[in-house]
Design a protein around this motif. Sequence first.
Motif, PDB file in Angstrom:
ATOM      1  N   LYS A  33      -0.130  17.961 -30.485  1.00  0.00           N
ATOM      2  CA  LYS A  33       1.325  17.184 -31.103  1.00  0.00           C
ATOM      3  C   LYS A  33       2.485  17.734 -30.804  1.00  0.00           C
ATOM      4  O   LYS A  33       3.286  17.066 -30.621  1.00  0.00           O
ATOM      5  N   SER A  34       2.642  19.071 -30.775  1.00  0.00           N
ATOM      6  CA  SER A  34       3.991  19.787 -30.692  1.00  0.00           C
ATOM      7  C   SER A  34       3.997  19.911 -29.142  1.00  0.00           C
ATOM      8  O   SER A  34       5.001  20.378 -28.815  1.00  0.00           O
ATOM      9  N   GLY A  35       3.086  19.684 -28.264  1.00  0.00           N
ATOM     10  CA  GLY A  35       3.070  19.708 -26.995  1.00  0.00           C
ATOM     11  C   GLY A  35       2.963  21.141 -25.975  1.00  0.00           C
ATOM     12  O   GLY A  35       2.983  21.366 -25.007  1.00  0.00           O
ATOM     13  N   LYS A  36       2.338  21.959 -27.193  1.00  0.00           N
ATOM     14  CA  LYS A  36       2.006  23.401 -26.522  1.00  0.00           C
ATOM     15  C   LYS A  36       0.618  23.293 -25.870  1.00  0.00           C
ATOM     16  O   LYS A  36       0.338  24.116 -25.354  1.00  0.00           O
ATOM     17  N   LEU A  37      -0.149  22.093 -26.073  1.00  0.00           N
ATOM     18  CA  LEU A  37      -1.458  22.033 -25.122  1.00  0.00           C
ATOM     19  C   LEU A  37      -1.424  20.556 -24.892  1.00  0.00           C
ATOM     20  O   LEU A  37      -0.959  19.582 -25.591  1.00  0.00           O
ATOM     21  N   ARG A  38      -2.397  20.330 -23.716  1.00  0.00           N
ATOM     22  CA  ARG A  38      -2.589  18.808 -23.494  1.00  0.00           C
ATOM     23  C   ARG A  38      -3.840  18.387 -23.615  1.00  0.00           C
ATOM     24  O   ARG A  38      -5.023  19.098 -23.480  1.00  0.00           O
ATOM     25  N   ALA A  39      -4.164  17.358 -24.371  1.00  0.00           N
ATOM     26  CA  ALA A  39      -5.553  16.888 -24.767  1.00  0.00           C
ATOM     27  C   ALA A  39      -5.972  15.928 -23.853  1.00  0.00           C
ATOM     28  O   ALA A  39      -5.271  14.962 -23.277  1.00  0.00           O
ATOM     29  N   LEU A  40      -7.350  16.314 -23.249  1.00  0.00           N
ATOM     30  CA  LEU A  40      -8.042  15.492 -22.016  1.00  0.00           C
ATOM     31  C   LEU A  40      -8.878  14.278 -22.748  1.00  0.00           C
ATOM     32  O   LEU A  40      -8.875  13.429 -22.171  1.00  0.00           O
ATOM     33  N   ALA A  41      -9.316  14.652 -23.693  1.00  0.00           N
ATOM     34  CA  ALA A  41     -10.515  13.925 -24.142  1.00  0.00           C
ATOM     35  C   ALA A  41     -10.697  14.340 -25.794  1.00  0.00           C
ATOM     36  O   ALA A  41     -10.829  15.501 -25.943  1.00  0.00           O
ATOM     37  N   VAL A  42     -11.645  13.620 -26.384  1.00  0.00           N
ATOM     38  CA  VAL A  42     -12.329  13.967 -27.533  1.00  0.00           C
ATOM     39  C   VAL A  42     -13.621  13.714 -27.697  1.00  0.00           C
ATOM     40  O   VAL A  42     -14.184  12.825 -26.726  1.00  0.00           O
ATOM     41  N   THR A  43     -14.583  14.633 -28.486  1.00  0.00           N
ATOM     42  CA  THR A  43     -15.957  14.486 -28.311  1.00  0.00           C
ATOM     43  C   THR A  43     -16.648  13.448 -29.086  1.00  0.00           C
ATOM     44  O   THR A  43     -17.626  13.241 -29.141  1.00  0.00           O
ATOM     45  N   SER A  44     -15.922  12.627 -30.077  1.00  0.00           N
ATOM     46  CA  SER A  44     -16.397  11.794 -30.851  1.00  0.00           C
ATOM     47  C   SER A  44     -16.720  10.380 -30.166  1.00  0.00           C
ATOM     48  O   SER A  44     -16.237  10.197 -29.009  1.00  0.00           O
ATOM     49  N   ALA A  45     -17.556   9.589 -30.666  1.00  0.00           N
ATOM     50  CA  ALA A  45     -17.884   8.145 -30.257  1.00  0.00           C
ATOM     51  C   ALA A  45     -16.595   7.356 -30.052  1.00  0.00           C
ATOM     52  O   ALA A  45     -16.691   6.706 -28.975  1.00  0.00           O
ATOM     53  N   LYS A  46     -15.817   7.472 -30.913  1.00  0.00           N
ATOM     54  CA  LYS A  46     -14.495   6.700 -30.941  1.00  0.00           C
ATOM     55  C   LYS A  46     -13.301   7.708 -30.950  1.00  0.00           C
ATOM     56  O   LYS A  46     -13.392   8.682 -31.195  1.00  0.00           O
ATOM     57  N   ARG A  47     -12.015   6.951 -30.333  1.00  0.00           N
ATOM     58  CA  ARG A  47     -10.869   8.049 -30.407  1.00  0.00           C
ATOM     59  C   ARG A  47     -10.551   8.042 -31.744  1.00  0.00           C
ATOM     60  O   ARG A  47     -10.749   7.368 -32.720  1.00  0.00           O
ATOM     61  N   MET A  48      -9.676   9.239 -32.154  1.00  0.00           N
ATOM     62  CA  MET A  48      -9.571   9.477 -32.944  1.00  0.00           C
ATOM     63  C   MET A  48      -8.297   8.721 -33.850  1.00  0.00           C
ATOM     64  O   MET A  48      -7.151   8.462 -32.848  1.00  0.00           O
ATOM     65  N   ALA A  49      -8.112   8.512 -35.014  1.00  0.00           N
ATOM     66  CA  ALA A  49      -7.186   7.618 -35.559  1.00  0.00           C
ATOM     67  C   ALA A  49      -5.953   8.515 -35.266  1.00  0.00           C
ATOM     68  O   ALA A  49      -4.780   7.805 -35.288  1.00  0.00           O
ATOM     69  N   ALA A  50      -5.859   9.680 -35.260  1.00  0.00           N
ATOM     70  CA  ALA A  50      -4.608  10.496 -35.411  1.00  0.00           C
ATOM     71  C   ALA A  50      -4.245  10.819 -34.082  1.00  0.00           C
ATOM     72  O   ALA A  50      -2.974  11.227 -33.970  1.00  0.00           O
ATOM     73  N   MET A  51      -4.975  10.452 -33.093  1.00  0.00           N
ATOM     74  CA  MET A  51      -4.535  10.739 -31.867  1.00  0.00           C
ATOM     75  C   MET A  51      -5.086   9.567 -31.009  1.00  0.00           C
ATOM     76  O   MET A  51      -5.816   9.735 -30.110  1.00  0.00           O
ATOM     77  N   PRO A  52      -4.598   8.340 -31.115  1.00  0.00           N
ATOM     78  CA  PRO A  52      -5.414   7.200 -30.420  1.00  0.00           C
ATOM     79  C   PRO A  52      -5.186   7.098 -28.965  1.00  0.00           C
ATOM     80  O   PRO A  52      -5.880   6.529 -28.236  1.00  0.00           O
ATOM     81  N   GLU A  53      -4.086   7.837 -28.506  1.00  0.00           N
ATOM     82  CA  GLU A  53      -3.810   7.967 -27.021  1.00  0.00           C
ATOM     83  C   GLU A  53      -4.705   8.631 -26.307  1.00  0.00           C
ATOM     84  O   GLU A  53      -4.971   8.614 -25.098  1.00  0.00           O
TER      85      GLU A  53
END
Length: 320
Positions: free
Chosen positions: A211-231
């Motif tokens: 969220k602070s831009g210090k890292l880039r998220a490519l994906a999450v390992t959950s079955a559904k997208r995280m509510a905190a990072m829906p993008e």
Amino acid sequence: MSRFKKLFAVLALACAPAVALAQAYPTKPVRLVVPYSPGGGADNAARILATRLATTLGQTVVIDNRPGGSGMIGAQAVAQAEPDGYTVLYDASAFAVNPALRKMAFDPAKDLVPVSLAVTVPNIFVVPPNAPYSTVQEFVDYARKHPGKLTYASYGAGSAAHLIGELLKARAGIDLLHVPYKGGAPALTDLMGGQVDSYFANAASGMSYVKSGKLRALAVTSAKRMAAMPEVPTLAESGFKDFEVLEWNGFFVPKGTPNEVVARLAKEVQAAVKDPATRQKLQGLGLDPVGSTPEEFGRFVQAEMTRWAGLVKSNRITVD
């Protein structure tokens, strides 16, 4: 006095010490051993829960970080501690993974007693913000063009982050070099510094950096997208069908700890994760508060051990 009344009186006397023990506990500070480094996902969650537990238990809950060995060093220390309820383990998914990968100086299934499942949490596949790939497919394509050049960090050989990386390697058919650390915090530091190329970070430790831009998220390992990072898409959406892995954190005590103490601790953990303020803090880290009975957690841990053992065997995963 009737025979029934006599029997009731005997049972009441027999139960009295146990009730007294549960009511009296604790009478001194409780040491909560976190077998990972400060600042990592498990540590962040443990500190939130420790604050709440200290209030309801009426005693200080002291965090004791014992990193190393993919959680085994701290877990062994608790397994060998006095079983009086004053030394408690807050462990993560590695607890269920380690038996499938290595010989251990203790038996987690026999030497430690499950108390309560506290939270579950997805992992976030993160890379440095200046990395030459913005999606999982671009990462995979880059890895195929540069075999053996890309690295992925973990918080210890045999940790969930390690196995998830190995699973991605197997599913994508790519060659990545594993770089183990003693905890999530140093792994994240080196990732941001460019010393490693990728990491399946626990959401509790990695989300703030995304969220602070210090890292880039490519994906999450959950079955559904995280509510905190829906993008951020899931790995399943990124071309890897049925790729779902959730980490978890829970409380354990040494074998021989009185049942009444185990029940009291479980009750307080369940109350802690239901507390609105505590729940909000945990969810703010991307965690899903659970809270369970010792029996429920015991069944959960056994199922996890079976699951990870199958994954290790089918993918021929070994520790470095």
